[in-house]
Design an enzyme around this catalytic site. Sequence first.
Site, PDB file in Angstrom:
ATOM      1  N   HIS A  62       0.841  -1.198   0.000  1.00 17.63           N
ATOM      2  CA  HIS A  62       0.000   0.000   0.000  1.00 17.63           C
ATOM      3  C   HIS A  62       0.874   1.245   0.000  1.00 17.63           C
ATOM      4  CE1 HIS A  62      -3.736   2.175   0.335  1.00 17.63           C
ATOM      5  NE2 HIS A  62      -3.269   2.875   1.342  1.00 17.63           N
ATOM      6  N   TYR A 124      -4.988   7.499  -7.156  1.00 18.38           N
ATOM      7  CA  TYR A 124      -6.274   8.169  -7.375  1.00 18.38           C
ATOM      8  C   TYR A 124      -6.151   9.598  -7.906  1.00 18.38           C
ATOM      9  CZ  TYR A 124      -5.395   9.858  -2.558  1.00 18.38           C
ATOM     10  OH  TYR A 124      -4.834  10.397  -1.427  1.00 18.38           O
ATOM     11  N   HIS A 245      -9.550   0.971   1.211  1.00 21.33           N
ATOM     12  CA  HIS A 245      -9.380   1.436   2.587  1.00 21.33           C
ATOM     13  C   HIS A 245     -10.600   0.997   3.388  1.00 21.33           C
ATOM     14  CE1 HIS A 245      -6.957   4.884   0.651  1.00 21.33           C
ATOM     15  NE2 HIS A 245      -6.085   4.199   1.364  1.00 21.33           N
ATOM     16  N   GLU A 248     -10.603   2.563   8.594  1.00 21.81           N
ATOM     17  CA  GLU A 248      -9.342   3.173   9.002  1.00 21.81           C
ATOM     18  C   GLU A 248      -9.504   3.982  10.277  1.00 21.81           C
ATOM     19  OE1 GLU A 248      -5.812   5.982   7.036  1.00 21.81           O
ATOM     20  OE2 GLU A 248      -7.612   5.482   5.883  1.00 21.81           O
ATOM     21  N   HIS A 282      -5.638  -1.237   6.011  1.00 25.13           N
ATOM     22  CA  HIS A 282      -5.713  -0.784   7.403  1.00 25.13           C
ATOM     23  C   HIS A 282      -6.535  -1.762   8.233  1.00 25.13           C
ATOM     24  CE1 HIS A 282      -3.630   2.778   6.233  1.00 25.13           C
ATOM     25  NE2 HIS A 282      -4.622   3.182   5.450  1.00 25.13           N
ATOM     26  N   ASP A 333       2.298   3.126   2.989  1.00 23.69           N
ATOM     27  CA  ASP A 333       1.201   4.081   2.871  1.00 23.69           C
ATOM     28  C   ASP A 333       1.696   5.491   2.569  1.00 23.69           C
ATOM     29  OD1 ASP A 333      -1.249   5.322   2.923  1.00 23.69           O
ATOM     30  OD2 ASP A 333      -1.764   4.754   4.957  1.00 23.69           O
TER      31      ASP A 333
END
Length: 455
Positions: A62, A124, A245, A248, A282, A333
């Site tokens: 990720h 994204y 996700h 989270e 997550h 992340d």
Amino acid sequence: MKQFWCEYALLPDGLARSVLLTIEGAEDGDDARRFVAVEQDAPAGGAEVLRGVTMPGFANTHSHAFHRALRGRTHDGGGTFWTWRDRMYHVAGQLDPDNYLSLARATYAEMALAGITTVGEFHYVHHNPDGTPYDDPNVMGMALQQAARDAGIRLTLLDTCYLRGGLTADGHTPLSAQQRRFGDADVMAWGERVSRLDAWHSRGFAVGTAMHSVRAVPFDQLTAAANLASHVCEGTWSVDPLHIHLSEQPAENEACLAHYGRTPTQLLSEAGLIDRNLTAVHATHLNDEDIRLLGDEHAFASFCPTTERDLADGIGPAKALRDSGVGISLGSDQHAVIDMFEEIRAVEMHERLRTNARGHFAAQDLLGMATRHDSLGWEDAGQLAPGMHADFVTVSFDSPRTAGIDPAQILFAATSADVHTVVRDGEPIVTDGHHRLGDVGRMLADSIAPFWEDA
């Protein structure tokens, strides 16, 4: 044919001495070089000698590459979540194909220095800042592909569906001005765009998919994603693998329960999206039923402990998920640090903090989390074994951090600074601690500085 002799190596059944790795080239159109033999207690002969402990290449499952520009920029004023979010939008709003390429190239090179040979990029930032598509609607994704090629690491581009700005008890909110460049019109428009991406799978690239979250993708669109036909317009599209996700923060659960009457995990289950292709990123705030739903389908979870603690999101139920049948993988992340040893240790150490007890995961279990590639679509990578992609990392055990340790416990002592050799598909990308592109620190500084000139 290439051969490397390892002083120590972490094989699928544990630590071994004097291991000879034999690598042969691509066949049948597959550009990957693979291990054809892994021999223990072998003489070095004419092989290249690797001192230290050699282990499989790490998979970072990720990543948001552009978040690397946030490191050391979000902690003033107490470092609240809102401080972080505002700075994230500040960087996202300035991205274009050229500076994204520069930043991602440097970030992926930093990953390589840390022993990461494969990355899953949760992508994204698709369009112009006003939301209009570029002439080539996938140009930002192509910049990421080029960045990975330059840095020498394998990439699964997880092209992300992002349709709404958030979720409240009253429903989903529109995309904000800062979020417009993230969004496609709907799941079908997103799928059509994704279908035009070049996977280049045989050259170390794959295309996967992602839903940003249940906050950003309404239930009817989640259902549409589960039901998409495999052929969309000009290309072939599949939800394998699919990342999202999930839970989270507690606020996500509260909003989902208030609007839908279900937890985010239950919503995914009802939409038909929980299966072996799903990776829950997550998965921090889950109840027992959520864990059962994920475990029964043998889904994956991507834990990102250094980010989860940086953002004060909480400690995820790693052991409960693992025991239920969920496959745990690791990601960096937002890249508060890029150090898979930190992520590895945090999984065990966070369980110790939660339970006041030690010994929840064996070292071999933790290594498996850091090296599992299957949730990124690369089932034939992540082990020092015949037939697997020839990826490996060699770590010094005579540095100030590792001197005097038991080599079998290297994961509990080393940091990314101890990585001295990284090979991906048989090709060196890090030698004597230096990346093949040169000064990675200078690359990072040069690519990040322009984002903050007017801040």
